[in-house]
Motif scaffolding. Structure first.
Motif, PDB file in Angstrom:
ATOM      1  N   LEU A 197       0.820  -1.206   0.000  1.00  0.00           N
ATOM      2  CA  LEU A 197       0.000   0.000   0.000  1.00  0.00           C
ATOM      3  C   LEU A 197       0.857   1.260   0.000  1.00  0.00           C
ATOM      4  O   LEU A 197       2.071   1.214   0.215  1.00  0.00           O
ATOM      5  CB  LEU A 197      -0.923  -0.005   1.227  1.00  0.00           C
ATOM      6  CG  LEU A 197      -1.936  -1.159   1.285  1.00  0.00           C
ATOM      7  CD1 LEU A 197      -2.883  -0.975   2.463  1.00  0.00           C
ATOM      8  CD2 LEU A 197      -2.732  -1.274  -0.009  1.00  0.00           C
ATOM      9  N   ASN A 198       0.200   2.391  -0.208  1.00  0.00           N
ATOM     10  CA  ASN A 198       0.816   3.731  -0.153  1.00  0.00           C
ATOM     11  C   ASN A 198       1.957   3.886  -1.153  1.00  0.00           C
ATOM     12  O   ASN A 198       2.939   4.582  -0.878  1.00  0.00           O
ATOM     13  CB  ASN A 198       1.327   4.046   1.265  1.00  0.00           C
ATOM     14  CG  ASN A 198       0.272   3.738   2.319  1.00  0.00           C
ATOM     15  OD1 ASN A 198      -0.885   4.095   2.143  1.00  0.00           O
ATOM     16  ND2 ASN A 198       0.664   3.054   3.377  1.00  0.00           N
ATOM     17  N   GLY A 199       1.844   3.202  -2.301  1.00  0.00           N
ATOM     18  CA  GLY A 199       2.843   3.362  -3.344  1.00  0.00           C
ATOM     19  C   GLY A 199       4.203   2.765  -3.028  1.00  0.00           C
ATOM     20  O   GLY A 199       5.184   3.031  -3.715  1.00  0.00           O
ATOM     21  N   GLU A 200       4.284   1.951  -1.978  1.00  0.00           N
ATOM     22  CA  GLU A 200       5.566   1.334  -1.631  1.00  0.00           C
ATOM     23  C   GLU A 200       5.938   0.298  -2.684  1.00  0.00           C
ATOM     24  O   GLU A 200       5.068  -0.384  -3.225  1.00  0.00           O
ATOM     25  CB  GLU A 200       5.489   0.631  -0.263  1.00  0.00           C
ATOM     26  CG  GLU A 200       5.140   1.551   0.896  1.00  0.00           C
ATOM     27  CD  GLU A 200       6.278   2.467   1.302  1.00  0.00           C
ATOM     28  OE1 GLU A 200       7.265   2.590   0.548  1.00  0.00           O
ATOM     29  OE2 GLU A 200       6.182   3.082   2.361  1.00  0.00           O
ATOM     30  N   PRO A 201       7.247   0.154  -2.969  1.00  0.00           N
ATOM     31  CA  PRO A 201       7.640  -0.861  -3.953  1.00  0.00           C
ATOM     32  C   PRO A 201       7.397  -2.277  -3.424  1.00  0.00           C
ATOM     33  O   PRO A 201       7.469  -2.512  -2.214  1.00  0.00           O
ATOM     34  CB  PRO A 201       9.134  -0.602  -4.157  1.00  0.00           C
ATOM     35  CG  PRO A 201       9.575   0.151  -2.946  1.00  0.00           C
ATOM     36  CD  PRO A 201       8.380   0.916  -2.447  1.00  0.00           C
ATOM     37  N   GLU A 202       7.112  -3.191  -4.341  1.00  0.00           N
ATOM     38  CA  GLU A 202       6.894  -4.584  -3.970  1.00  0.00           C
ATOM     39  C   GLU A 202       8.130  -5.122  -3.250  1.00  0.00           C
ATOM     40  O   GLU A 202       9.253  -4.742  -3.568  1.00  0.00           O
ATOM     41  CB  GLU A 202       6.616  -5.405  -5.227  1.00  0.00           C
ATOM     42  CG  GLU A 202       5.992  -6.751  -4.923  1.00  0.00           C
ATOM     43  CD  GLU A 202       5.609  -7.512  -6.194  1.00  0.00           C
ATOM     44  OE1 GLU A 202       5.173  -8.656  -6.075  1.00  0.00           O
ATOM     45  OE2 GLU A 202       5.761  -6.946  -7.287  1.00  0.00           O
ATOM     46  N   PHE A 203       7.906  -5.968  -2.285  1.00  0.00           N
ATOM     47  CA  PHE A 203       8.956  -6.640  -1.488  1.00  0.00           C
ATOM     48  C   PHE A 203       9.606  -5.717  -0.455  1.00  0.00           C
ATOM     49  O   PHE A 203      10.513  -6.135   0.254  1.00  0.00           O
ATOM     50  CB  PHE A 203      10.038  -7.298  -2.365  1.00  0.00           C
ATOM     51  CG  PHE A 203       9.469  -8.283  -3.345  1.00  0.00           C
ATOM     52  CD1 PHE A 203       8.734  -9.374  -2.904  1.00  0.00           C
ATOM     53  CD2 PHE A 203       9.630  -8.100  -4.711  1.00  0.00           C
ATOM     54  CE1 PHE A 203       8.185 -10.283  -3.801  1.00  0.00           C
ATOM     55  CE2 PHE A 203       9.077  -9.003  -5.622  1.00  0.00           C
ATOM     56  CZ  PHE A 203       8.359 -10.093  -5.160  1.00  0.00           C
ATOM     57  N   LYS A 204       9.164  -4.462  -0.317  1.00  0.00           N
ATOM     58  CA  LYS A 204       9.697  -3.606   0.742  1.00  0.00           C
ATOM     59  C   LYS A 204       9.324  -4.217   2.091  1.00  0.00           C
ATOM     60  O   LYS A 204       8.218  -4.729   2.269  1.00  0.00           O
ATOM     61  CB  LYS A 204       9.126  -2.184   0.627  1.00  0.00           C
ATOM     62  CG  LYS A 204       9.767  -1.229   1.623  1.00  0.00           C
ATOM     63  CD  LYS A 204       9.387   0.210   1.351  1.00  0.00           C
ATOM     64  CE  LYS A 204      10.020   1.100   2.407  1.00  0.00           C
ATOM     65  NZ  LYS A 204       9.563   2.485   2.317  1.00  0.00           N
ATOM     66  N   GLU A 205      10.248  -4.192   3.037  1.00  0.00           N
ATOM     67  CA  GLU A 205      10.002  -4.886   4.312  1.00  0.00           C
ATOM     68  C   GLU A 205      10.451  -4.060   5.509  1.00  0.00           C
ATOM     69  O   GLU A 205      10.728  -4.597   6.576  1.00  0.00           O
ATOM     70  CB  GLU A 205      10.724  -6.242   4.305  1.00  0.00           C
ATOM     71  CG  GLU A 205      12.208  -6.139   4.013  1.00  0.00           C
ATOM     72  CD  GLU A 205      12.898  -7.495   3.892  1.00  0.00           C
ATOM     73  OE1 GLU A 205      13.978  -7.632   4.470  1.00  0.00           O
ATOM     74  OE2 GLU A 205      12.358  -8.396   3.243  1.00  0.00           O
ATOM     75  N   THR A 206      10.512  -2.742   5.335  1.00  0.00           N
ATOM     76  CA  THR A 206      10.997  -1.885   6.422  1.00  0.00           C
ATOM     77  C   THR A 206       9.844  -1.260   7.208  1.00  0.00           C
ATOM     78  O   THR A 206       8.676  -1.364   6.826  1.00  0.00           O
ATOM     79  CB  THR A 206      11.914  -0.781   5.869  1.00  0.00           C
ATOM     80  OG1 THR A 206      11.262  -0.176   4.758  1.00  0.00           O
ATOM     81  CG2 THR A 206      13.256  -1.358   5.433  1.00  0.00           C
ATOM     82  N   TYR A 207      10.209  -0.598   8.298  1.00  0.00           N
ATOM     83  CA  TYR A 207       9.258  -0.019   9.245  1.00  0.00           C
ATOM     84  C   TYR A 207       8.128   0.742   8.552  1.00  0.00           C
ATOM     85  O   TYR A 207       8.360   1.522   7.635  1.00  0.00           O
ATOM     86  CB  TYR A 207       9.992   0.921  10.210  1.00  0.00           C
ATOM     87  CG  TYR A 207       9.067   1.657  11.147  1.00  0.00           C
ATOM     88  CD1 TYR A 207       8.336   0.967  12.108  1.00  0.00           C
ATOM     89  CD2 TYR A 207       8.906   3.033  11.049  1.00  0.00           C
ATOM     90  CE1 TYR A 207       7.484   1.634  12.959  1.00  0.00           C
ATOM     91  CE2 TYR A 207       8.046   3.717  11.889  1.00  0.00           C
ATOM     92  CZ  TYR A 207       7.331   3.011  12.844  1.00  0.00           C
ATOM     93  OH  TYR A 207       6.474   3.677  13.682  1.00  0.00           O
ATOM     94  N   ASN A 208       6.915   0.494   9.029  1.00  0.00           N
ATOM     95  CA  ASN A 208       5.694   1.174   8.593  1.00  0.00           C
ATOM     96  C   ASN A 208       5.197   0.749   7.211  1.00  0.00           C
ATOM     97  O   ASN A 208       4.223   1.307   6.714  1.00  0.00           O
ATOM     98  CB  ASN A 208       5.849   2.696   8.629  1.00  0.00           C
ATOM     99  CG  ASN A 208       4.761   3.309   9.497  1.00  0.00           C
ATOM    100  OD1 ASN A 208       3.885   2.615  10.003  1.00  0.00           O
ATOM    101  ND2 ASN A 208       4.813   4.605   9.666  1.00  0.00           N
TER     102      ASN A 208
END
Length: 169
Positions: free
Chosen positions: A35-46
């Motif tokens: 969600l929120n335009g985050e790139p796929e596979f992102k795994e960091t806080y929030n």
């Protein structure tokens, strides 16, 4: 006397962000999206990841054996854990609807009463085309003038109880 510092056994570590590792895989034939335009596979806080079951199924979030949630979200917290769903703890998907109706024979002059998914243990209705704006029918079944609509039952397995042969339409 001379003072001493008590040397910490573990120094705190200042960081911009933390990593939770990869979130849960999507359910079988379902999907997940960041969600929120985050790139796929992102795994960091929030980071927040949303999950969907396969069409016609929903998540059983209260473990009562029935699906009640179209999607669920999980978020990476500062404690480096996904919350509320850890990678191995997604709720089960349960079949809630029949989503794959048969193609209506073109020469039947029938149409769907609604194109919405059909809930299990309920029926999908088809009706003759060309209804008046006030709801009165203008066309009727060739074999029976008293009829202008029919329905098929959606079973608990997500399939319609209907043999798709031309004579049944």
């Amino acid at each position: 006397g001379q003072g001493f510092y008590a040397t910490p056994t573990e120094w705190p570590n200042c960081t911009l962000t933390v990593s939770c590792g990869q979130p849960a895989e999507p359910p079988p034939e379902g999907r997940r999206m960041w969600l929120n335009g985050e790139p796929e596979f992102k795994e960091t806080y929030n980071t927040t990841v949303r999950y969907y079951c396969v069409n016609g199924s929903q998540f059983d979030v209260d473990k009562d054996g029935f699906g009640e949630s179209l999607f669920i979200d999980t978020r990476c917290l500062w404690n480096k854990k996904w919350h509320p769903y850890l990678p191995d703890s997604l709720p089960e998907c349960k079949i809630t609807h029949c989503v794959d109706p048969f193609d209506i024979p073109e020469d039947s002059n029938l149409k769907e009463s609604t194109s919405a998914w059909t809930a299990v243990r309920s029926s999908k209705t088809y009706e003759c085309k060309n209804k008046h704006s006030d709801g009165r029918h203008t066309m009727y079944f060739e074999a029976d003038r008293s009829k202008s609509e029919f329905s098929m039952y959606c079973r608990e397995d997500g399939e319609f109880e209907f043999e798709n042969i031309r004579e049944n339409w």
